[in-house]
Design a protein around this motif. Structure first.
Motif, PDB file in Angstrom:
ATOM      1  N   ALA A 187       8.544 -27.520 -15.514  1.00  0.00           N
ATOM      2  CA  ALA A 187       7.235 -26.902 -15.758  1.00  0.00           C
ATOM      3  C   ALA A 187       7.314 -25.937 -16.927  1.00  0.00           C
ATOM      4  O   ALA A 187       8.262 -25.166 -17.045  1.00  0.00           O
ATOM      5  N   LYS A 188       6.290 -25.968 -17.780  1.00  0.00           N
ATOM      6  CA  LYS A 188       6.195 -25.040 -18.902  1.00  0.00           C
ATOM      7  C   LYS A 188       4.810 -24.400 -18.883  1.00  0.00           C
ATOM      8  O   LYS A 188       3.801 -25.096 -18.853  1.00  0.00           O
ATOM      9  N   SER A 189       4.792 -23.082 -18.877  1.00  0.00           N
ATOM     10  CA  SER A 189       3.542 -22.315 -18.866  1.00  0.00           C
ATOM     11  C   SER A 189       2.656 -22.724 -17.695  1.00  0.00           C
ATOM     12  O   SER A 189       1.491 -23.095 -17.857  1.00  0.00           O
ATOM     13  N   ALA A 190       3.206 -22.645 -16.494  1.00  0.00           N
ATOM     14  CA  ALA A 190       2.431 -22.961 -15.294  1.00  0.00           C
ATOM     15  C   ALA A 190       1.266 -21.978 -15.157  1.00  0.00           C
ATOM     16  O   ALA A 190       1.407 -20.789 -15.441  1.00  0.00           O
ATOM     17  N   SER A 191       0.114 -22.488 -14.716  1.00  0.00           N
ATOM     18  CA  SER A 191      -1.046 -21.600 -14.608  1.00  0.00           C
ATOM     19  C   SER A 191      -1.875 -21.840 -13.363  1.00  0.00           C
ATOM     20  O   SER A 191      -2.487 -20.917 -12.834  1.00  0.00           O
ATOM     21  N   GLY A 192      -1.951 -23.083 -12.856  1.00  0.00           N
ATOM     22  CA  GLY A 192      -2.787 -23.381 -11.706  1.00  0.00           C
ATOM     23  C   GLY A 192      -1.975 -23.683 -10.471  1.00  0.00           C
ATOM     24  O   GLY A 192      -0.893 -24.273 -10.550  1.00  0.00           O
ATOM     25  N   VAL A 193      -2.493 -23.302  -9.295  1.00  0.00           N
ATOM     26  CA  VAL A 193      -1.805 -23.590  -8.038  1.00  0.00           C
ATOM     27  C   VAL A 193      -2.837 -23.857  -6.955  1.00  0.00           C
ATOM     28  O   VAL A 193      -3.907 -23.238  -6.929  1.00  0.00           O
ATOM     29  N   ALA A 194      -2.523 -24.816  -6.074  1.00  0.00           N
ATOM     30  CA  ALA A 194      -3.363 -25.137  -4.923  1.00  0.00           C
ATOM     31  C   ALA A 194      -2.440 -25.498  -3.769  1.00  0.00           C
ATOM     32  O   ALA A 194      -1.300 -25.919  -3.981  1.00  0.00           O
ATOM     33  N   VAL A 195      -2.943 -25.335  -2.551  1.00  0.00           N
ATOM     34  CA  VAL A 195      -2.111 -25.567  -1.381  1.00  0.00           C
ATOM     35  C   VAL A 195      -2.819 -26.523  -0.422  1.00  0.00           C
ATOM     36  O   VAL A 195      -4.043 -26.524  -0.305  1.00  0.00           O
ATOM     37  N   ASP A 196      -2.025 -27.357   0.234  1.00  0.00           N
ATOM     38  CA  ASP A 196      -2.481 -28.256   1.287  1.00  0.00           C
ATOM     39  C   ASP A 196      -1.937 -27.704   2.597  1.00  0.00           C
ATOM     40  O   ASP A 196      -0.796 -27.988   2.964  1.00  0.00           O
ATOM     41  N   PRO A 197      -2.710 -26.897   3.319  1.00  0.00           N
ATOM     42  CA  PRO A 197      -2.180 -26.246   4.535  1.00  0.00           C
ATOM     43  C   PRO A 197      -1.704 -27.240   5.586  1.00  0.00           C
ATOM     44  O   PRO A 197      -0.658 -27.019   6.213  1.00  0.00           O
ATOM     45  N   ALA A 198      -2.444 -28.325   5.780  1.00  0.00           N
ATOM     46  CA  ALA A 198      -2.060 -29.281   6.823  1.00  0.00           C
ATOM     47  C   ALA A 198      -0.774 -30.021   6.473  1.00  0.00           C
ATOM     48  O   ALA A 198       0.073 -30.267   7.339  1.00  0.00           O
ATOM     49  N   GLY A 199      -0.621 -30.373   5.219  1.00  0.00           N
ATOM     50  CA  GLY A 199       0.561 -31.124   4.803  1.00  0.00           C
ATOM     51  C   GLY A 199       1.726 -30.272   4.359  1.00  0.00           C
ATOM     52  O   GLY A 199       2.813 -30.791   4.111  1.00  0.00           O
ATOM     53  N   GLY A 200       1.512 -28.965   4.210  1.00  0.00           N
ATOM     54  CA  GLY A 200       2.585 -28.076   3.795  1.00  0.00           C
ATOM     55  C   GLY A 200       3.034 -28.285   2.368  1.00  0.00           C
ATOM     56  O   GLY A 200       4.166 -27.957   2.005  1.00  0.00           O
ATOM     57  N   ARG A 201       2.128 -28.810   1.545  1.00  0.00           N
ATOM     58  CA  ARG A 201       2.481 -29.074   0.150  1.00  0.00           C
ATOM     59  C   ARG A 201       1.776 -28.096  -0.782  1.00  0.00           C
ATOM     60  O   ARG A 201       0.698 -27.587  -0.480  1.00  0.00           O
ATOM     61  N   VAL A 202       2.406 -27.879  -1.936  1.00  0.00           N
ATOM     62  CA  VAL A 202       1.847 -26.998  -2.963  1.00  0.00           C
ATOM     63  C   VAL A 202       1.787 -27.799  -4.258  1.00  0.00           C
ATOM     64  O   VAL A 202       2.713 -28.552  -4.587  1.00  0.00           O
ATOM     65  N   PHE A 203       0.686 -27.623  -4.993  1.00  0.00           N
ATOM     66  CA  PHE A 203       0.477 -28.354  -6.244  1.00  0.00           C
ATOM     67  C   PHE A 203       0.342 -27.361  -7.396  1.00  0.00           C
ATOM     68  O   PHE A 203      -0.362 -26.357  -7.275  1.00  0.00           O
ATOM     69  N   VAL A 204       1.017 -27.665  -8.505  1.00  0.00           N
ATOM     70  CA  VAL A 204       1.061 -26.744  -9.640  1.00  0.00           C
ATOM     71  C   VAL A 204       0.662 -27.482 -10.918  1.00  0.00           C
ATOM     72  O   VAL A 204       1.180 -28.567 -11.207  1.00  0.00           O
TER      73      VAL A 204
ATOM     74  N   LEU B 279      -4.806 -26.838 -16.895  1.00  0.00           N
ATOM     75  CA  LEU B 279      -5.002 -25.388 -16.752  1.00  0.00           C
ATOM     76  C   LEU B 279      -5.157 -24.939 -15.308  1.00  0.00           C
ATOM     77  O   LEU B 279      -4.528 -23.984 -14.860  1.00  0.00           O
ATOM     78  N   ASN B 280      -6.032 -25.608 -14.554  1.00  0.00           N
ATOM     79  CA  ASN B 280      -6.284 -25.240 -13.162  1.00  0.00           C
ATOM     80  C   ASN B 280      -6.475 -26.492 -12.332  1.00  0.00           C
ATOM     81  O   ASN B 280      -6.751 -27.578 -12.867  1.00  0.00           O
ATOM     82  N   LEU B 281      -6.380 -26.322 -11.007  1.00  0.00           N
ATOM     83  CA  LEU B 281      -6.556 -27.464 -10.118  1.00  0.00           C
ATOM     84  C   LEU B 281      -7.003 -26.999  -8.745  1.00  0.00           C
ATOM     85  O   LEU B 281      -6.822 -25.831  -8.375  1.00  0.00           O
ATOM     86  N   VAL B 282      -7.620 -27.926  -7.986  1.00  0.00           N
ATOM     87  CA  VAL B 282      -7.991 -27.675  -6.597  1.00  0.00           C
ATOM     88  C   VAL B 282      -7.589 -28.886  -5.769  1.00  0.00           C
ATOM     89  O   VAL B 282      -7.546 -30.018  -6.267  1.00  0.00           O
ATOM     90  N   PHE B 283      -7.308 -28.648  -4.491  1.00  0.00           N
ATOM     91  CA  PHE B 283      -7.003 -29.725  -3.552  1.00  0.00           C
ATOM     92  C   PHE B 283      -8.164 -29.876  -2.588  1.00  0.00           C
ATOM     93  O   PHE B 283      -8.643 -28.892  -2.022  1.00  0.00           O
TER      94      PHE B 283
END
Length: 457
Positions: free
Chosen positions: A335-352, A381-385
């Motif tokens: 990863a270079k210059s990470a900026s966006g993050v989202a989480v999947d609570p049910a699956g326990g996963r994180v997306f960047v 730049l950004n993301l949503v799950f």
């Protein structure tokens, strides 16, 4: 008198060579080093991303007038002859990338002569993905104020709020706007607080507190935050300028009565939602030697009491346990210059999402194991799950697209035209996605818009 024989020709040549070598050694090879003062930037035509098989425009500035500059990649020069800095110390030229050029950041050696100096500049080749899947979404949009940055959705009021800021000083403008989520009609708008010392406290980030009927706004340039009423956008409280260093995102934790604010720096600030008071906050330390964590987007897993953020400066993800207040730092390989993050609570996963590496990385939130790494477009730049569809929506600012990624496999299921510079997204509990984009100029009809995407079928 005895005459000595003349030396033979080979001996004369050797003597001359040794004399030349000795003279050459008298010239200092490692003379006084000169600082590298230039700057080199790469882009596609009209500042677009650089793609394999496409044109690359190289722009240089800050060099000594008349100085010769050579650029090379893997020992091969990029220009047929050295470039010369003009009277302003600048140069420009273009070349075509090979069609099989690999996406990623490529080191280009920049050598300047007289005085001699050198540096390495990164040429980023971005993934170029065709548009697809538009027929699976019902799309609508409405104009927002100039320079829109972020948005937030209120399920309680059925409204979408946007924040915009444009210009600086006495020429600066900023707006907070409230839209009907169903019709995209403007319901209210307000200009942020202003004072003589700071001008308008421009609004950049936003979060919705439905429990208290308020919205929280970050004033990045004034280093402050503010609270407004949802119904009429009247000001509830303006925190003092300088009270929050360079705030970016704000996320609301209704269960704990807290607002968390990222700061582009090592801190996440914390506020009491009821008392509107600043609390202890969190300090994050990079796990990299000499690294400094720079907090960006925030994602909350309210059920588990975990707060996530990514670092712009280092390839890292932080997971904060809100009960113990302890932070765990996880690596983000590649990863270079990470900026966006989202989480999947049910699956326990994180997306960047990462701007520099143009990708989305999925990780196991507990172990940090990388599950997939998908190129999605230039400057992710950004993301949503969306837990309804199991899809990730990614705003690719430089590609002018919203990529839709299957959260289970990492495969791209759609790539949607998002107008100019898509910046930020949010998703409703029903799976409706809202996004905002930013205009390229005053006359750009495709920018500064609120976009609604309703999945079909």
């Amino acid at each position: 008198m005895m005459l000595l024989p003349l030396p033979c020709r080979p001996a004369m040549v050797m003597a001359a060579l040794l004399a030349t070598t000795a003279a050459a050694r008298a010239e200092p090879v490692f003379d006084t080093p000169a600082p590298f003062t230039g700057q080199v930037a790469f882009s596609g035509p009209d500042r677009s991303p650089a793609y394999a098989g496409g044109e690359v425009v190289v722009s240089g500035s800050g060099f000594v007038p008349g100085q010769e500059i050579t650029l090379s990649r893997g020992g091969e020069p990029l220009s047929p002859a050295p470039l010369a800095a003009d009277a302003e110390g600048a140069f420009t030229f273009s070349f075509t990338l090979p069609g099989d050029a690999v996406i990623g950041q490529h080191p280009v050696v920049v050598e300047a002569a007289a005085p001699d100096s050198a540096a390495v500049a990164d040429l980023k080749i971005s993934p170029e993905l065709p548009l697809s899947g538009a027929e699976r979404y019902e799309t609508a949009s409405a104009k927002t104020a100039p320079g829109v940055y972020q948005l937030a959705y209120s399920a309680k009021s059925g409204a979408v709020f946007t924040v915009s800021a444009s210009g600086r000083g006495d020429k600066g403008t900023s707006k907070i706007m409230k839209f009907d989520a169903a019709t995209l009609e403007v319901l209210a708008e307000a200009t942020p607080f202003a004072d003589e010392a700071n001008g308008i406290y421009g609004a950049f980030g936003i979060g919705v507190d439905d429990e208290n009927g308020t919205i929280w706004v970050t004033n990045t340039r004034a280093s402050a935050v503010a609270v407004y009423r949802q119904d009429d956008l009247s000001l509830v409280k303006q925190f003092e300028a300088g009270s929050v260093g360079k705030p970016r995102d704000v996320v609301i934790d209704a269960a704990r009565g807290r607002a968390y604010v990222s700061t582009h720096r090592t801190r996440i600030e914390e506020f009491d939602l009821a008392r509107l008071e600043k609390l202890e906050g969190f300090e994050l330390q990079s796990a990299e030697r000499g690294g400094q964590f720079g907090t960006m987007s925030l994602a909350l897993d309210a059920a588990k009491g975990q707060l996530y953020t990514v670092s712009l400066r280092t390839p890292e993800l932080a997971r904060i346990d809100l009960a113990t207040r302890e932070a765990t730092i996880l690596a983000l390989p590649g990863a270079k210059s990470a900026s966006g993050v989202a989480v999947d609570p049910a699956g326990g996963r994180v997306f960047v999402a990462s701007q520099g590496s143009d990708d989305v990385i999925a990780l196991d939130g507990a172990t940090g194991e990388v599950l997939f790494d998908t190129p999605v477009g230039a400057q992710a730049l950004n993301l949503v799950f969306d837990p309804v569809s199991g899809q990730i929506y990614v705003a690719n600012r430089a590609s002018d697209t919203i990529a839709v990624v299957d959260a289970a496999s990492g495969s791209i299921t759609a790539n949607l035209d998002a107008g100019s510079f898509p910046n930020h997204l949010t998703v409703t509990p029903e799976g409706v996605v809202f996004a905002v984009n930013k205009a390229r100029g005053e006359e750009d009809p495709e920018g500064d818009r609120l976009i609604r995407l309703v999945p079909q079928g």
